[in-house]
Write a protein that holds these residues in place. Structure first.
Motif, PDB file in Angstrom:
ATOM      1  N   TYR A   1     -30.062  32.751 -45.107  1.00  0.00           N
ATOM      2  CA  TYR A   1     -30.313  33.194 -43.922  1.00  0.00           C
ATOM      3  C   TYR A   1     -30.834  32.025 -42.975  1.00  0.00           C
ATOM      4  O   TYR A   1     -30.717  32.197 -41.818  1.00  0.00           O
ATOM      5  CB  TYR A   1     -31.457  34.419 -43.530  1.00  0.00           C
ATOM      6  CG  TYR A   1     -31.491  35.172 -42.397  1.00  0.00           C
ATOM      7  CD1 TYR A   1     -30.533  36.139 -42.190  1.00  0.00           C
ATOM      8  CD2 TYR A   1     -32.439  34.618 -41.530  1.00  0.00           C
ATOM      9  CE1 TYR A   1     -30.609  36.810 -41.081  1.00  0.00           C
ATOM     10  CE2 TYR A   1     -32.418  35.565 -40.434  1.00  0.00           C
ATOM     11  CZ  TYR A   1     -31.505  36.420 -40.060  1.00  0.00           C
ATOM     12  OH  TYR A   1     -31.369  37.243 -38.858  1.00  0.00           O
TER      13      TYR A   1
ATOM     14  N   ALA B   1     -40.184  37.273 -52.348  1.00  0.00           N
ATOM     15  CA  ALA B   1     -39.657  37.191 -50.781  1.00  0.00           C
ATOM     16  C   ALA B   1     -40.899  37.804 -49.961  1.00  0.00           C
ATOM     17  O   ALA B   1     -41.736  38.487 -50.537  1.00  0.00           O
ATOM     18  CB  ALA B   1     -38.380  37.868 -50.242  1.00  0.00           C
TER      19      ALA B   1
ATOM     20  N   PHE C   1     -35.626  40.600 -47.101  1.00  0.00           N
ATOM     21  CA  PHE C   1     -34.802  40.205 -48.358  1.00  0.00           C
ATOM     22  C   PHE C   1     -34.990  40.877 -49.541  1.00  0.00           C
ATOM     23  O   PHE C   1     -35.577  40.371 -50.422  1.00  0.00           O
ATOM     24  CB  PHE C   1     -34.822  38.819 -48.397  1.00  0.00           C
ATOM     25  CG  PHE C   1     -34.601  37.925 -47.245  1.00  0.00           C
ATOM     26  CD1 PHE C   1     -33.495  38.119 -46.651  1.00  0.00           C
ATOM     27  CD2 PHE C   1     -35.458  37.135 -46.835  1.00  0.00           C
ATOM     28  CE1 PHE C   1     -33.196  37.292 -45.683  1.00  0.00           C
ATOM     29  CE2 PHE C   1     -35.295  36.347 -45.676  1.00  0.00           C
ATOM     30  CZ  PHE C   1     -34.400  36.309 -44.981  1.00  0.00           C
TER      31      PHE C   1
ATOM     32  N   ASP D   1     -31.059  34.903 -50.418  1.00  0.00           N
ATOM     33  CA  ASP D   1     -31.032  35.419 -49.070  1.00  0.00           C
ATOM     34  C   ASP D   1     -31.744  34.852 -48.112  1.00  0.00           C
ATOM     35  O   ASP D   1     -31.120  34.709 -47.231  1.00  0.00           O
ATOM     36  CB  ASP D   1     -31.314  36.974 -49.304  1.00  0.00           C
ATOM     37  CG  ASP D   1     -30.197  37.692 -49.901  1.00  0.00           C
ATOM     38  OD1 ASP D   1     -29.063  37.208 -50.249  1.00  0.00           O
ATOM     39  OD2 ASP D   1     -30.445  39.026 -50.360  1.00  0.00           O
ATOM     40  N   ALA D   2     -32.809  34.421 -48.572  1.00  0.00           N
ATOM     41  CA  ALA D   2     -33.765  33.836 -47.358  1.00  0.00           C
ATOM     42  C   ALA D   2     -33.204  32.245 -47.462  1.00  0.00           C
ATOM     43  O   ALA D   2     -33.120  31.856 -46.027  1.00  0.00           O
ATOM     44  CB  ALA D   2     -35.089  33.420 -48.323  1.00  0.00           C
TER      45      ALA D   2
ATOM     46  N   GLY E   1     -33.512  37.905 -53.530  1.00  0.00           N
ATOM     47  CA  GLY E   1     -34.613  37.374 -52.282  1.00  0.00           C
ATOM     48  C   GLY E   1     -34.480  35.811 -51.854  1.00  0.00           C
ATOM     49  O   GLY E   1     -34.032  35.531 -51.090  1.00  0.00           O
TER      50      GLY E   1
ATOM     51  N   SER F   1     -40.645  31.402 -46.597  1.00  0.00           N
ATOM     52  CA  SER F   1     -40.064  32.526 -47.581  1.00  0.00           C
ATOM     53  C   SER F   1     -41.732  32.524 -48.333  1.00  0.00           C
ATOM     54  O   SER F   1     -42.478  32.483 -47.634  1.00  0.00           O
ATOM     55  CB  SER F   1     -39.005  32.231 -48.471  1.00  0.00           C
ATOM     56  OG  SER F   1     -38.933  33.149 -49.296  1.00  0.00           O
TER      57      SER F   1
END
Length: 216
Positions: free
Chosen positions: A143, A126, A131, A139-140, A136, A148
């Motif tokens: 979101y 990330a 993140f 989560d990216a 990572g 990324s």
């Protein structure tokens, strides 16, 4: 990293830089470094590979390349502190100029960082500081970011919190899954790791607080 205010550096040397690589799994980043080190112009050699568990492909890659290996499972020690001290001592026995955590899934502790702080690097899938942790890419994606990527950083006591050495952006596609995004990040990560480690060992580097400078 230990004593960040003092900074850390590696000066240029005629001899290849000595790399110790720490792994916990398949060792694809290790293989990328082994391939790069096959060219004398790269300026480095992998002198040892350490792991926290036996029977992994990362160790097999090292053994096929004729490189020394060592395995220190945490469960074999009475405490995490004893494991960390043993990892430090064993790693120190190979006299590394740079330690590369390449998919090593254990946090390095005070003993290790007191000895190798400022010259231990790790990658994160990330763009730090966003993140951190093991999720990572997921989560990216959750979101909803449009970009990324991956980060190479100097290891400190935190989780993906060290001074940033390099970053590479990876666009997030509309139809990405966690798996497809992570795979593209891993490709970028290997290229970033090989390129940046080569520059660090050939040109020298310095860690000054939160800033990492490559070259004189």
């Amino acid at each position: 990293m230990a004593e960040p205010s003092a900074g850390s550096s590696r000066e240029l040397s005629a001899a290849p830089a000595r790399l110790v690589v720490l792994v916990s799994g398949s060792g694809t980043n290790l293989q990328a470094l082994l391939d790069a080190c096959a060219d004398p112009a790269y300026g480095a050699e992998v002198v040892a590979v350490g792991a926290d568990r036996p029977g992994i492909e990362g160790l097999a890659r090292a053994e096929r390349a004729g490189i020394a290996t060592y395995v220190l499972p945490v469960k074999d020690f009475a405490s995490r502190e004893e494991w960390d001290a043993a990892l430090m001592e064993t790693t120190a026995g190979h006299a590394p100029d740079l330690v590369v955590s390449a998919g090593f899934m254990k946090l390095l502790g005070p003993s290790f960082l007191a000895r190798f702080g400022g010259r231990t690097i790790n990658t994160h899938p990330a763009l730090s500081p966003a993140f951190p942790g093991t999720r990572g890419p997921a989560d990216a994606l959750e979101y909803g970011v449009k970009v990324s990527g991956c980060t190479l950083f100097v290891v400190d006591e935190g989780v993906d919190t060290g001074a940033i050495v390099a970053q590479t952006a990876v666009p997030v596609e509309d139809d990405d899954t966690v798996e497809t995004l992570h795979e593209r990040i891993k490709v970028a990560e290997r290229a970033m790791l090989v390129d940046t480690v080569g520059r660090m060992v050939r040109e020298g580097f310095a860690v000054e607080g939160r800033r990492v400078r490559i070259g004189r």
